[in-house]
Motif scaffolding. Sequence first.
Motif, PDB file in Angstrom:
ATOM      1  N   LYS A   1       0.823  -1.210   0.000  1.00 38.75           N
ATOM      2  CA  LYS A   1       0.000   0.000   0.000  1.00 38.75           C
ATOM      3  C   LYS A   1       0.857   1.261   0.000  1.00 38.75           C
ATOM      4  CE  LYS A   1      -4.326  -1.469   2.147  1.00 38.75           C
ATOM      5  NZ  LYS A   1      -5.217  -1.249   3.314  1.00 38.75           N
ATOM      6  N   VAL A   2       1.953   1.231   0.745  1.00 36.97           N
ATOM      7  CA  VAL A   2       2.832   2.399   0.813  1.00 36.97           C
ATOM      8  C   VAL A   2       3.383   2.729  -0.564  1.00 36.97           C
ATOM      9  CG1 VAL A   2       5.068   3.209   1.644  1.00 36.97           C
ATOM     10  CG2 VAL A   2       3.453   2.200   3.242  1.00 36.97           C
ATOM     11  N   ILE A   3       3.956   1.732  -1.252  1.00 37.50           N
ATOM     12  CA  ILE A   3       4.562   2.015  -2.551  1.00 37.50           C
ATOM     13  C   ILE A   3       3.513   2.174  -3.645  1.00 37.50           C
ATOM     14  CG2 ILE A   3       6.761   0.928  -1.966  1.00 37.50           C
ATOM     15  CD1 ILE A   3       5.903  -1.555  -3.429  1.00 37.50           C
ATOM     16  N   GLY A   4       2.266   1.720  -3.375  1.00 39.45           N
ATOM     17  CA  GLY A   4       1.175   1.904  -4.329  1.00 39.45           C
ATOM     18  C   GLY A   4       0.387   3.168  -4.095  1.00 39.45           C
ATOM     19  N   LYS A   5       0.870   4.016  -3.110  1.00 35.84           N
ATOM     20  CA  LYS A   5       0.234   5.300  -2.800  1.00 35.84           C
ATOM     21  C   LYS A   5      -1.239   5.105  -2.423  1.00 35.84           C
ATOM     22  CE  LYS A   5       3.389   7.770  -5.868  1.00 35.84           C
ATOM     23  NZ  LYS A   5       4.161   6.576  -6.237  1.00 35.84           N
TER      24      LYS A   5
END
Length: 583
Positions: A243-247
């Motif tokens: 989720k973090v890297i997928g914004k």
Amino acid sequence: MKLRRLSKLGKLLVDEGLVSEDELRHALEAQTQDNKRLGEKLIDLGFLSPKAMLSALAKHLGVKCVQLRHGLIDPAVARLLDRDEAARLKALPLFKVGDVLTVAMAEPQSLPTIDRVSALTDCQLNPVLALDGNIAEFQEKYLGEQVDIDSFLVNLTESEIKVVEQETVDDDAPQEIGRMVEGSPIINLVNLAIMTAVRDKASDIHIEPTKKITSIRYRIDGNLRELMSAPTSMHSAIVSRIKVIGKMDIAERRLPQEGRIHVVAEGREIDLRVSSMPTLLGEKIVLRILDKSNLNVTLEKLGVGAQHVDRFRRVFSKPHGIVLVTGPTGSGKTTTLYSVIDLLAAPEKNIVTIEDPVEYQLDGINQIQVNEHVGLTFARALRSILRQDPDVIMVGEIRDTDTARVAVQAALTGHLVLSTLHTNNAPGAFVRLADMGVERYLLASAFNGVLAQRLARTICPYCRTSYYPPESALRDAGWLDQPNRVYYKGEGCKQCHDSGFRGRTGIYEILEVNEEVRSCLHRAKDEEQIKEFVRQHGWRPLREEGLRLVEEERSTLEEVLRVTHVETEQRIRAEQPALAAAT
């Protein structure tokens, strides 16, 4: 440790109420028989839990402590010490942040041990306390000869996979999850999952929670295969990392979300479309792998046979009209259209696409993503595009009558329109649009051609062998009268994950619309009449086209029959009299 220090530890345990004086005295007496540490003896006798012992010992020594578990240890870092040296020093490297190496040690206050580990690893050390038995257990798991690295033990470098425009964990995220996400074991696990998908040419990654494990499955050549798994304790951290890297919103776990990740893997830029879905056991994540290198720019790589290349080029090279690519979900329609767009792209052409969602981002192409929440539908976007002076328009899918009518009008007013439709075969596309309410005379005038396609798995070249198919398959193919034909299949090996198949190729039936076919489309009452007529003008059904792959020894008979199942034996027999009459 010396007796005096042990006495201080014993007093601390009693003072904290963790053991009684009788239990301590009994442990001290038993300790003289095997010279075990006091803490270990108390644990062996059941007087003290390992967790309580660890906390008390850390307090006694004034150091930080850790209870080792999977997900806390980066296996690539753990192997900075060889097995014998790690056992002698009673130490295990855990993870590395910059030049600082965190190491679990039985004696974190021992300066000689710290100096030795620092010299061997060439790192600054952050020593933390762990119990002897806990260290020995994980040394065996991570440094032993038969190490089970199942799916989350990985040795990847930044040069192999890199997240572009990586963001940090939201400040509002729970601290424990934040620390796990920032730790390299979780990063390496996600990297490994993506790298495995890229190397095995998977189209999707499914990360789903179960009661016992986190299952990581890959859709390879159209089929899901579980190639990796991770402990359930890591699931929340894995989801948070993605989720973090997928914004995406790391704190929202009750609603579905969508995101996008751009990575560089093996020197290639790859997009990943992320979808999260809350389930009973936790959030499920699906990542769609969008590798631009899969957009084959040659017809041969797409799987178009030599007998169809000229017809394929004629259909797609006309300056105006509509061309449809049909087939079920997962049959490669979008990839075919993207490849055609890439072939048509030129500085003198204005090419616009309307997609839901945009899958591959192409240079020099104006791509529009449908957003029904704000009213940007296929039909509305298509009407607006017509005022943007387009030469080529790609509509992701014709879903309704409104879109169909606007697409046909655009094709009739001087634009080349490309789109997809869900039908079983090429002649069925014309009937489907007519059923949607588009007038037949308009369809007959607008159509350049229809391409129906399927994807068939090809035989693995590493385990290729001859075999004889079952009689039922030979009957469906109409080949019972050919007893001497040689057939091939894959036996299954490591290269193909024991499936017998490696890669896929396209099966195409091409209906080219010329003046004679236009006349037929205008007059024909149903799909069968269209088929009878176009048979005389070179059209062949998918099953016949697919059987060419068997004749060329590229796929198995069962595989071709499976992907062309809509062309039943009864239909083939029904078409044979028409073909005989035509010839």
